[in-house]
Enzyme design. Structure first.
Site: not given
Ligand SMILES: Cc1cc2nc3c(=O)[nH]c(=O)nc-3n(C[C@H](O)[C@H](O)[C@H](O)COP(=O)(O)OP(=O)(O)OC[C@H]3O[C@@H](n4cnc5c(N)ncnc54)[C@H](O)[C@@H]3O)c2cc1C
Length: 574
Positions: A101, A509
Site C-alpha cells: 500500500n 479501500h
Molecule cells: C495499492 C494500495 C494502496 C493502499 N494505500 C493505503 C494507504 O496508503 N494507507 C492505508 O491505510 N491503506 C491503504 N490501502 C488499503 C489497506 O492497505 C487495506 O485496507 C488493508 O491492508 C486491508 O487489510 P486486510 O487484512 O483486510 O486484507 P489484506 O491485507 O489484503 O490481506 C489479505 C491476505 O490474504 C491473502 N489471501 C487472499 N485469499 C487467500 C486465500 N484464498 N488463501 C490464502 N491466502 C489468501 C492475500 O494474499 C493477503 O495477503 C491500500 C491498498 C492498496 C492495494
C-alpha cells in the site's frame, strides 16, 4: 515461527487464512499462548525488496505480488476508464496490502467508531484507541512532544509510524501547498491523527528508518524462533470445511504450490482474514452467502447471510492543477531517486466538511472529504502517462490530456476522496471454480447524493488557483479529456456532475463485505452467524468506512480480534 510443508491431515488449534494487515497480527498474537498451535496460510510469498523500500511501491502493480483484480463500474459510470473497469490492486504476499500500500497512516475519526458501536457494541472510539496504541510505535517527535496530543500515541507497539524529515525542496513544496490550503480556510494541524481530524498537515507513514513497516515486517519477522506458529506460503485456501449437520467449521482445503490439494484440520477455530474481496468469495464457496447467489451456483447452503453485500469503497475525483513553469522544477524528480528510503513525492493530506444545505445532514460529526495532494516537477509526463494508464486504467485520451499538462509545468495531482459514500456495491462469485476471480461491483454513485457531494468538493477545491502562490505562477485547473462530457459547456454544474461520474476512481479501500453487527455476517465478536468455530477478522467486517485510509483500522481490528478470541477461551488480556 516455522515455515512448514503441510501434509494432508495436519491438525492445529487455530488456522488463520491470509497473512495480511489483520491476519498476520491475529496469528502473531494467538501464538503468544504457548499451548496453542497456530497455522497461518498465505497464498503469496515473501515481500520483495520493492515492498520493503518505502518509495518503490508503485512498481508492484501488475506483478505476481498482486492479485491484479478488475473491479466493475455500472454502465454510465467511470466512462474514462478502459471498459469501465478499475484496476483493483490487492497485495498477495506476507503482509497482504500492508506490503504494497501507499503507507499513509490514518486512524479515522472518533465518531466513525462510535457509529460502529451502534450496530456492534464494544467498537466505540475509547475501546479501539487502546488497540491503536497497542499496535503503534510512534516515532514522530512533533506529536509525542505536544502536550495536547501525546496521550493519543504509543511508542511501544510493533508498527513503526514516522514523519521523517525531507530534503529542502520537498519541505518548500509542502509549505506552499499547506499555505494554499490555509488560505482556502482549512486549518493547519500538527497531525490529522491528533485530537482534531479537521485540518491539513503532512501525513504520517507506516515506515521508519528506510523500511516499510508492513505486518510481515512488524509482527512476523521478529517471531522467527516461535515454535508454535507455523507459516505456509503459496498456500491458497479454496474452501472452509464445515460439517453440514452441526454447522461447525473443522478445517480448510488448501491448494499448495505444487498444485496438490490437501485438507488441514483445526481443534478450535478457522479465522478467515483474506481481505474484503477474497473473504466473501471464500465464504460463498464454502456454503455461506446470500441464498440466491448460492442457488445460482448450485452450492449447498449452510447459512443464508448477506456475504459480499454492503461493499463500500473510497472513490476519489482527481483534479490536476499546473504550477510553476520551467525545467528548474524538474529538480524534484531527480531528488526522488536519491531518497528511496523515504516517501517518493511531497504529499499533503487533510480532512474537511462541506457547507452546502444538503451536506449538513450527511456523515454528522465526521469529515466529508479527505484531500491528498501530490506534487510532480515538470518533465515526468511519460511517467504520469504510464501510471495513469496502468494503475488507474484510464483511457488514452484522458491520460494524454493529463500528462501533457506536465511537459513544461509542475503539477499538483489533487485527489478528493468521498469518505462516507451512501452507495453500496457487491462481491459475487463468478463460478464454483475457486481459481476464478470474483466479480467486484463497486456500485459507485448508485446514490446520487454521492455525486452531489463530490461536485461540492470540486467547487470548493477550485479556489486553489486563487491562492497567492498559484496566482503568482499563473496556476490553472487542467481541462482533461473526460469521456462522455465533451458536449457539455465547461465549468457548469452539469459539466462537473458528468466529470465526477466519469473520472472518479478507487483509492483501494474496499470494506464492509462481511460486515459485523445486526443484519450483517459476523457478530461484534467477529463470529460468523449460524456457524460454529468460524470468524472473520479483516477489513471486510467494518460496518462503515472510516474517515481516512483503511490499513490502520484493519490492523486495529486484527489486534482487537485476537484479544476477543483469547477472551473467549478464558485467556486474560490487558
Ligand atoms: C495499492 C494500495 C494502496 C493502499 N494505500 C493505503 C494507504 O496508503 N494507507 C492505508 O491505510 N491503506 C491503504 N490501502 C488499503 C489497506 O492497505 C487495506 O485496507 C488493508 O491492508 C486491508 O487489510 P486486510 O487484512 O483486510 O486484507 P489484506 O491485507 O489484503 O490481506 C489479505 C491476505 O490474504 C491473502 N489471501 C487472499 N485469499 C487467500 C486465500 N484464498 N488463501 C490464502 N491466502 C489468501 C492475500 O494474499 C493477503 O495477503 C491500500 C491498498 C492498496 C492495494
Amino acid at each position: 515461527m516455522k515455515r512448514i510443508s503441510l501434509i494432508d491431515g495436519d491438525t492445529f488449534d487455530f488456522i488463520v487464512v491470509g497473512a495480511g494487515s489483520a491476519g498476520a497480527i491475529v496469528a502473531a498474537r494467538l501464538s503468544e499462548i504457548n499451548k496453542w498451535k497456530v497455522l497461518l496460510l498465505e497464498a503469496g510469498g515473501d515481500p520483495p525488496p520493492a515492498s520493503v523500500l518505502p518509495s518503490t511501491f508503485a512498481i508492484l502493480a501488475h506483478t505476481e505480488y498482486d492479485w491484479n483484480y478488475k473491479a466493475d463500474l455500472d454502465n454510465g459510470t467511470g466512462q474514462s476508464h478502459v471498459e469501465g473497469s478499475i484496476y483493483m490492486s490487492r497485495g498477495k504476499m506476507l503482509g497482504g496490502c500492508s506490503s504494497n500500500n501507499y503507507e499513509i497512516y490514518a486512524r479515522g475519526a472518533p465518531q466513525d467508531f462510535d457509529d460502529w458501536s451502534k450496530v456492534a457494541p464494544g467498537w466505540d472510539w475509547k475501546s479501539v484507541l487502546y488497540y491503536y496504541k497497542k499496535l503503534e510505535n510512534m516515532t514522530d517527535r512533533t506529536v509525542l512532544e505536544d502536550p495536547n496530543s501525546s496521550y493519543l500515541y504509543s511508542t511501544r507497539g510493533p508498527v513503526a509510524v514516522s514523519r521523517p524529515k525531507q530534503n529542502q525542496y520537498f519541505e518548500n513544496v509542502d509549505e506552499t501547498v499547506l499555505n494554499s490550503y490555509e488560505e482556502m480556510g482549512l486549518k493547519r494541524v500538527l497531525s490529522t491523527n491528533g485530537p482534531e481530524i479537521l485540518g491539513v498537515s503532512r501525513p504520517q507513514f507506516t515506515f521508519a528508518n528506510g523500511r516499510r513497516s508492513s505486518t510481515a515486517e512488524a509482527y512476523l519477522r521478529p517471531l522467527r524462533d516461535r515454535r508454535n506458529l507455523f507459516v505456509t506460503k503459496y498456500a491458497r485456501v479454496i474452501k472452509v470445511l464445515i460439517k453440514s449437520n452441526t454447522r461447525k467449521a473443522y478445517g480448510v482445503q488448501v491448494q499448495l504450490k505444487s498444485g496438490e490439494i490437501i485438507n488441514v484440520f483445526t481443534n478450535l477455530e478457522v479465522i478467515v482474514s483474506a481481505g474484503s474481496i477474497d473473504t466473501p468469495k471464500l465464504l460463498m464457496l464454502s456454503g455461506i452467502g446470500p441464498k440466491e447467489m448460492l442457488q445460482k451456483h448450485n452450492i449447498k447452503m449452510l447459512a443464508d447471510l448477506p456475504v459480499g453485500k454492503n461493499l463500500q469503497d473510497h472513490n476519489f475525483t482527481p483534479l490536476i492543477f499546473t504550477g510553476q513553469k520551467g525545467f528548474q522544477t524538474a529538480i524534484q524528480n531527480v531528488l526522488i531517486t536519491t531518497e528511496l528510503d523515504s516517501y517518493p513525492t511531497p504529499i499533503q493530506t487533510g480532512f474537511f466538511r462541506l457547507n452546502c444545505s444538503f451536506c449538513r445532514n450527511i456523515a454528522v460529526g465526521k469529515p466529508h472529504i479527505q484531500i491528498f495532494n501530490i506534487h510532480a516537477g515538470a518533465t515526468v509526463a511519460p511517467g504520469v502517462l504510464f501510471g495513469c494508464r496502468t494503475i488507474t486504467n484510464y483511457n488514452r485520451n484522458y491520460c494524454l490530456s493529463f500528462s501533457k499538462a506536465n511537459v513544461l509545468n509542475e503539477i499538483d495531482v489533487t485527489s478528493l476522496v468521498l469518505l462516507h459514500p451512501l452507495s453500496r456495491g457487491q462481491v459475487k462469485i463468478r463460478s464454483t471454480n475457486p481459481l476464478d476471480d470474483p466479480i467486484i461491483e463497486l456500485g459507485y454513485f448508485r446514490n446520487k447524493q454521492d455525486v452531489m457531494l463530490a461536485v461540492e468538493a470540486v467547487k470548493f477545491m477550485m479556489q486553489f488557483t486563487e491562492t497567492s502562490y498559484y496566482k503568482k505562477v499563473g496556476g490553472r485547473l487542467v481541462k482533461l479529456d473526460v469521456e462522455g462530457c465533451q458536449g457539455i459547456p465547461y465549468n457548469t454544474y452539469e459539466y462537473w456532475y458528468c466529470y465526477v461520474i466519469s473520472s472518479a476512481t478507487s483509492i483501494l479501500h474496499p470494506v464492509g463485505s462481511c460486515a459485523m453487527g445486526r443484519n450483517g455476517v459476523v457478530d461484534e465478536r467477529l463470529k460468523v452467524y449460524d456457524i460454529d468455530g468460524l470468524r472473520v477478522v479483516d477489513a471486510s467486517v467494518m460496518p462503515l468506512l472510516t474517515s481516512g485510509n483503511t490499513n490502520a483500522p484493519t490492523m486495529m481490528i486484527g489486534e482487537k480480534g485476537a484479544d476477543m478470541i483469547k477472551e473467549d477461551y478464558k485467556i486474560r488480556v490487558k
